[in-house]
Design a protein around this motif. Structure first.
Motif, short mmCIF file in Angstrom:
data_model
loop_
_atom_site.label_atom_id
_atom_site.label_comp_id
_atom_site.label_asym_id
_atom_site.label_seq_id
_atom_site.Cartn_x
_atom_site.Cartn_y
_atom_site.Cartn_z
N GLU A 31 0.86 -1.19 0.00
CA GLU A 31 0.00 0.00 0.00
C GLU A 31 0.89 1.24 0.00
OE1 GLU A 31 -3.32 0.11 -0.17
OE2 GLU A 31 -4.21 -1.54 0.96
N GLU A 61 -3.93 5.86 0.22
CA GLU A 61 -3.06 4.67 0.13
C GLU A 61 -2.06 4.65 1.29
OE1 GLU A 61 -3.94 2.36 -1.57
OE2 GLU A 61 -4.63 2.95 -3.56
N HIS A 64 -3.84 3.37 4.20
CA HIS A 64 -4.01 1.91 4.21
C HIS A 64 -2.76 1.23 4.78
CE1 HIS A 64 -7.05 2.39 0.63
NE2 HIS A 64 -7.44 2.98 1.73
N GLU A 156 -10.99 1.94 -1.67
CA GLU A 156 -10.59 1.41 -2.99
C GLU A 156 -11.73 1.57 -3.99
OE1 GLU A 156 -7.65 0.64 -3.97
OE2 GLU A 156 -6.61 0.48 -2.06
FE LIG Z 1 -5.00 0.85 -0.98
#
Ligand SMILES: [Fe+2]
Length: 271
Positions: A31, A61, A64, A156
């Protein structure tokens, strides 16, 4: 649920913990590397709104990675060294220290991107594979990770919506010529999307690790099930934009974005 589940603070069997941390490290490290790659795509941004929305994707991201690393830290992993390896060596992090999927390594990623249309298409054509793949972790047997992936999955989906939006804008500004130009570029990304989960589970070349993950309920869907989900999402989004679904495209498993075959990943020391 057919698997034994574990929650925060539960004692995890040694083999289970090892398998879990392997997959979590692939998600967390990848990620972050994915965020680094998406940030590099800023050089193609055509308008301020596109640049802003791409930044939001980068931030999510990074988030994440942060959420998953937090869970790994709870299990005794030194995640600071992982972040530092990636942040200090963005172009070539040491595979002995971090587990980055092939597709997010700079030398594999960069040749795919030549223009903003590629950036828009990546989020349209490859992201549905991430939505399906990471979506399965919402039902996995390690409950803290399952809960984290509920949020990741939502975001996402947002990145897929960004891809659809960005693709439509390309066509809005560039017209039919741009639509044709983009249509021709779909297969190179579709190969990546189709290869995301690894090889079908019944084949002789399937990953040896898959059975172990599946037995533990860390992976809850077979590659062929994920691929079917991917195709359904992809077909609906391509149709929405006005693209055709290319026929006869074959998966590229070497550009694997998934990581079930990662027996030889970085070792993860826990305290
Ligand atoms: Fe992601």
């Amino acid at each position: 649920m057919k698997w034994k589940t574990y929650d925060k603070g539960d004692v995890l069997p040694e083999d289970y913990k090892k398998a879990l941390l392997n997959l979590m490290s692939f998600q967390g490290d990848s990620e972050y590397a994915g965020a680094q790659r998406v940030a590099e795509n800023h050089r193609f941004a055509p308008r301020p709104e596109e640049a802003y929305r791409l930044s939001k994707k980068v931030m999510e991201e990074m988030g994440h990675a942060y959420y998953v690393w937090n869970l790994m830290q709870d299990l005794g992993v030194d995640v600071n060294v992982r972040l530092q390896e990636l942040a200090r060596n963005p172009t070539n992090p040491d595979p002995k220290k971090v587990n980055v999927i092939n597709g997010f390594r700079k030398e594999n990623w960069s040749p795919f991107f030549e223009c903003w249309e590629d950036v828009a298409l990546f989020s349209t054509v490859v992201t549905p594979a991430a939505v399906a793949f990471l979506g399965q972790y919402r039902e996995c047997s390690y409950l803290p990770w399952a809960r984290t992936n509920v949020r990741v999955h939502k975001e996402e989906h947002g990145h897929l919506a960004f891809g659809v939006w960005a693709s439509k804008r390309c066509i809005e500004f560039g017209g039919e010529k741009t639509r044709e130009f983009m249509q021709e570029r779909i297969p190179k990304f579709m190969k990546m999307g189709l290869g995301f989960y690894g090889r079908p589970s019944a084949g002789q070349t399937k990953s040896q690790m898959f059975d172990i993950y599946y037995e533990y309920g860390i992976k809850v869907k077979k590659p062929e099930e994920l691929q079917a989900e991917y195709m359904e999402l992809l077909e609906s989004r391509l149709g929405d934009i006005g693209f055709e679904v290319p026929q006869g495209v074959e998966a590229d498993y070497d550009m694997r974005m998934g990581y079930e075959a990662a027996e030889s990943g970085a070792t993860i020391e826990t305290a």
